[in-house]
Motif scaffolding. Sequence first.
Motif, PDB file in Angstrom:
ATOM      1  N   PHE A  73      22.470  -5.548  22.678  1.00  0.00           N
ATOM      2  CA  PHE A  73      21.068  -5.426  23.084  1.00  0.00           C
ATOM      3  C   PHE A  73      20.162  -5.497  21.855  1.00  0.00           C
ATOM      4  O   PHE A  73      19.200  -6.258  21.822  1.00  0.00           O
ATOM      5  CB  PHE A  73      20.800  -4.123  23.850  1.00  0.00           C
ATOM      6  CG  PHE A  73      19.333  -3.834  23.941  1.00  0.00           C
ATOM      7  CD1 PHE A  73      18.563  -4.464  24.902  1.00  0.00           C
ATOM      8  CD2 PHE A  73      18.697  -3.001  23.026  1.00  0.00           C
ATOM      9  CE1 PHE A  73      17.190  -4.261  24.955  1.00  0.00           C
ATOM     10  CE2 PHE A  73      17.337  -2.789  23.072  1.00  0.00           C
ATOM     11  CZ  PHE A  73      16.578  -3.423  24.051  1.00  0.00           C
ATOM     12  N   ASN A  74      20.440  -4.684  20.842  1.00  0.00           N
ATOM     13  CA  ASN A  74      19.598  -4.662  19.641  1.00  0.00           C
ATOM     14  C   ASN A  74      19.549  -6.028  18.976  1.00  0.00           C
ATOM     15  O   ASN A  74      18.482  -6.478  18.555  1.00  0.00           O
ATOM     16  CB  ASN A  74      20.113  -3.627  18.642  1.00  0.00           C
ATOM     17  CG  ASN A  74      19.591  -2.236  18.891  1.00  0.00           C
ATOM     18  OD1 ASN A  74      19.252  -1.875  20.012  1.00  0.00           O
ATOM     19  ND2 ASN A  74      19.546  -1.431  17.851  1.00  0.00           N
ATOM     20  N   LEU A  75      20.686  -6.678  18.853  1.00  0.00           N
ATOM     21  CA  LEU A  75      20.721  -7.972  18.173  1.00  0.00           C
ATOM     22  C   LEU A  75      19.959  -9.042  18.954  1.00  0.00           C
ATOM     23  O   LEU A  75      19.148  -9.772  18.381  1.00  0.00           O
ATOM     24  CB  LEU A  75      22.167  -8.404  17.928  1.00  0.00           C
ATOM     25  CG  LEU A  75      22.927  -7.557  16.910  1.00  0.00           C
ATOM     26  CD1 LEU A  75      24.408  -7.933  16.889  1.00  0.00           C
ATOM     27  CD2 LEU A  75      22.317  -7.704  15.521  1.00  0.00           C
ATOM     28  N   VAL A  76      20.181  -9.118  20.261  1.00  0.00           N
ATOM     29  CA  VAL A  76      19.497 -10.134  21.068  1.00  0.00           C
ATOM     30  C   VAL A  76      18.007  -9.839  21.144  1.00  0.00           C
ATOM     31  O   VAL A  76      17.166 -10.719  20.924  1.00  0.00           O
ATOM     32  CB  VAL A  76      20.127 -10.239  22.478  1.00  0.00           C
ATOM     33  CG1 VAL A  76      19.286 -11.106  23.397  1.00  0.00           C
ATOM     34  CG2 VAL A  76      21.547 -10.790  22.375  1.00  0.00           C
ATOM     35  N   GLU A  77      17.648  -8.589  21.434  1.00  0.00           N
ATOM     36  CA  GLU A  77      16.230  -8.233  21.543  1.00  0.00           C
ATOM     37  C   GLU A  77      15.532  -8.389  20.201  1.00  0.00           C
ATOM     38  O   GLU A  77      14.416  -8.899  20.122  1.00  0.00           O
ATOM     39  CB  GLU A  77      16.098  -6.791  22.060  1.00  0.00           C
ATOM     40  CG  GLU A  77      14.763  -6.467  22.674  1.00  0.00           C
ATOM     41  CD  GLU A  77      13.746  -5.883  21.701  1.00  0.00           C
ATOM     42  OE1 GLU A  77      12.538  -5.978  22.016  1.00  0.00           O
ATOM     43  OE2 GLU A  77      14.139  -5.351  20.659  1.00  0.00           O
ATOM     44  N   GLY A  78      16.197  -7.972  19.142  1.00  0.00           N
ATOM     45  CA  GLY A  78      15.605  -8.079  17.809  1.00  0.00           C
ATOM     46  C   GLY A  78      15.411  -9.520  17.369  1.00  0.00           C
ATOM     47  O   GLY A  78      14.381  -9.874  16.794  1.00  0.00           O
ATOM     48  N   LEU A  79      16.400 -10.350  17.619  1.00  0.00           N
ATOM     49  CA  LEU A  79      16.269 -11.763  17.242  1.00  0.00           C
ATOM     50  C   LEU A  79      15.284 -12.496  18.138  1.00  0.00           C
ATOM     51  O   LEU A  79      14.430 -13.241  17.653  1.00  0.00           O
ATOM     52  CB  LEU A  79      17.636 -12.451  17.272  1.00  0.00           C
ATOM     53  CG  LEU A  79      18.605 -12.055  16.168  1.00  0.00           C
ATOM     54  CD1 LEU A  79      19.988 -12.652  16.415  1.00  0.00           C
ATOM     55  CD2 LEU A  79      18.075 -12.491  14.807  1.00  0.00           C
ATOM     56  N   LEU A  80      15.385 -12.284  19.456  1.00  0.00           N
ATOM     57  CA  LEU A  80      14.533 -13.018  20.388  1.00  0.00           C
ATOM     58  C   LEU A  80      13.073 -12.560  20.328  1.00  0.00           C
ATOM     59  O   LEU A  80      12.174 -13.346  20.044  1.00  0.00           O
ATOM     60  CB  LEU A  80      15.082 -12.882  21.816  1.00  0.00           C
ATOM     61  CG  LEU A  80      14.364 -13.697  22.882  1.00  0.00           C
ATOM     62  CD1 LEU A  80      14.521 -15.186  22.620  1.00  0.00           C
ATOM     63  CD2 LEU A  80      14.895 -13.341  24.255  1.00  0.00           C
ATOM     64  N   ASP A  81      12.833 -11.267  20.585  1.00  0.00           N
ATOM     65  CA  ASP A  81      11.456 -10.780  20.677  1.00  0.00           C
ATOM     66  C   ASP A  81      10.779 -10.604  19.322  1.00  0.00           C
ATOM     67  O   ASP A  81       9.594 -10.894  19.183  1.00  0.00           O
ATOM     68  CB  ASP A  81      11.404  -9.448  21.437  1.00  0.00           C
ATOM     69  CG  ASP A  81      11.715  -9.620  22.910  1.00  0.00           C
ATOM     70  OD1 ASP A  81      11.672 -10.762  23.408  1.00  0.00           O
ATOM     71  OD2 ASP A  81      12.002  -8.607  23.564  1.00  0.00           O
ATOM     72  N   HIS A  82      11.517 -10.112  18.323  1.00  0.00           N
ATOM     73  CA  HIS A  82      10.904  -9.830  17.025  1.00  0.00           C
ATOM     74  C   HIS A  82      10.826 -11.073  16.152  1.00  0.00           C
ATOM     75  O   HIS A  82       9.812 -11.307  15.493  1.00  0.00           O
ATOM     76  CB  HIS A  82      11.684  -8.745  16.267  1.00  0.00           C
ATOM     77  CG  HIS A  82      11.843  -7.471  17.031  1.00  0.00           C
ATOM     78  ND1 HIS A  82      12.727  -6.489  16.639  1.00  0.00           N
ATOM     79  CD2 HIS A  82      11.267  -7.006  18.164  1.00  0.00           C
ATOM     80  CE1 HIS A  82      12.674  -5.473  17.488  1.00  0.00           C
ATOM     81  NE2 HIS A  82      11.791  -5.770  18.424  1.00  0.00           N
ATOM     82  N   GLN A  83      11.900 -11.858  16.128  1.00  0.00           N
ATOM     83  CA  GLN A  83      11.960 -12.981  15.187  1.00  0.00           C
ATOM     84  C   GLN A  83      11.536 -14.314  15.813  1.00  0.00           C
ATOM     85  O   GLN A  83      10.638 -14.973  15.303  1.00  0.00           O
ATOM     86  CB  GLN A  83      13.382 -13.113  14.613  1.00  0.00           C
ATOM     87  CG  GLN A  83      13.902 -11.860  13.947  1.00  0.00           C
ATOM     88  CD  GLN A  83      13.020 -11.385  12.814  1.00  0.00           C
ATOM     89  OE1 GLN A  83      12.542 -12.184  12.009  1.00  0.00           O
ATOM     90  NE2 GLN A  83      12.780 -10.086  12.746  1.00  0.00           N
ATOM     91  N   ILE A  84      12.176 -14.723  16.898  1.00  0.00           N
ATOM     92  CA  ILE A  84      11.936 -16.049  17.467  1.00  0.00           C
ATOM     93  C   ILE A  84      10.595 -16.114  18.186  1.00  0.00           C
ATOM     94  O   ILE A  84       9.755 -16.968  17.883  1.00  0.00           O
ATOM     95  CB  ILE A  84      13.093 -16.461  18.395  1.00  0.00           C
ATOM     96  CG1 ILE A  84      14.389 -16.610  17.581  1.00  0.00           C
ATOM     97  CG2 ILE A  84      12.767 -17.758  19.130  1.00  0.00           C
ATOM     98  CD1 ILE A  84      15.651 -16.780  18.402  1.00  0.00           C
ATOM     99  N   LEU A  85      10.371 -15.224  19.151  1.00  0.00           N
ATOM    100  CA  LEU A  85       9.119 -15.242  19.909  1.00  0.00           C
ATOM    101  C   LEU A  85       7.981 -14.544  19.174  1.00  0.00           C
ATOM    102  O   LEU A  85       6.821 -14.933  19.305  1.00  0.00           O
ATOM    103  CB  LEU A  85       9.313 -14.610  21.288  1.00  0.00           C
ATOM    104  CG  LEU A  85      10.356 -15.256  22.201  1.00  0.00           C
ATOM    105  CD1 LEU A  85      10.477 -14.472  23.506  1.00  0.00           C
ATOM    106  CD2 LEU A  85      10.023 -16.713  22.463  1.00  0.00           C
TER     107      LEU A  85
END
Length: 187
Positions: free
Chosen positions: A122-134
């Motif tokens: 969860f942390n890795l996907v949410e962190g990469l998707l919401d924080h970094q990519i989007l």
Amino acid sequence: MATTTGEARAGTAQPASIQLPGIVLGVGMGGFADGILLHQLLQWHHMLSSTNHDRIGVRYYNPLTVSGLEMNTVWDGIFHAVCWIAVLLGLAILYSRVTHNRRAVWTSWVLWGWMFVGWGLFNLVEGLLDHQILGIHHVRGGPYQAWWDAGFLVLGGLFLIGGYLLQRSGRPFDPDAPAGRRESGRA
């Protein structure tokens, strides 16, 4: 499907029967921890709190205004609903797969390990998707936001690795075995 301790130590997979529900439960619980602690209690990041700097063109909803906070609260609620569904789904899968001695499954290090794997994912996907990519929100905005975001990812990696090691340290859990034949706990 029963696996002996020797087979588990030799590198064959632990019974997949509690792997999926453990991971799904971990994703939901990780989302709840994030939403309750970071979104609600600390109010560091709502779902759309950085949309003035996002990478996808979402309209900005300033969380410091009433209308902005209202929209962010709606999206935080959607996020919590998805977390709630993940927990219910994980429990349903677990309940359907564990047919004997259901209370004892909660003492299995294997289950708890897979739950930490799910939280880390969860942390890795949410962190990469919401924080970094989007870029729709960050752990904590401001001059050190990159460090907060990196720490969130590191925590996710630690949960993932630690959970994997924890589940490997537990004895295999056979959800179909009667109470006298089932193993759980520490090896």
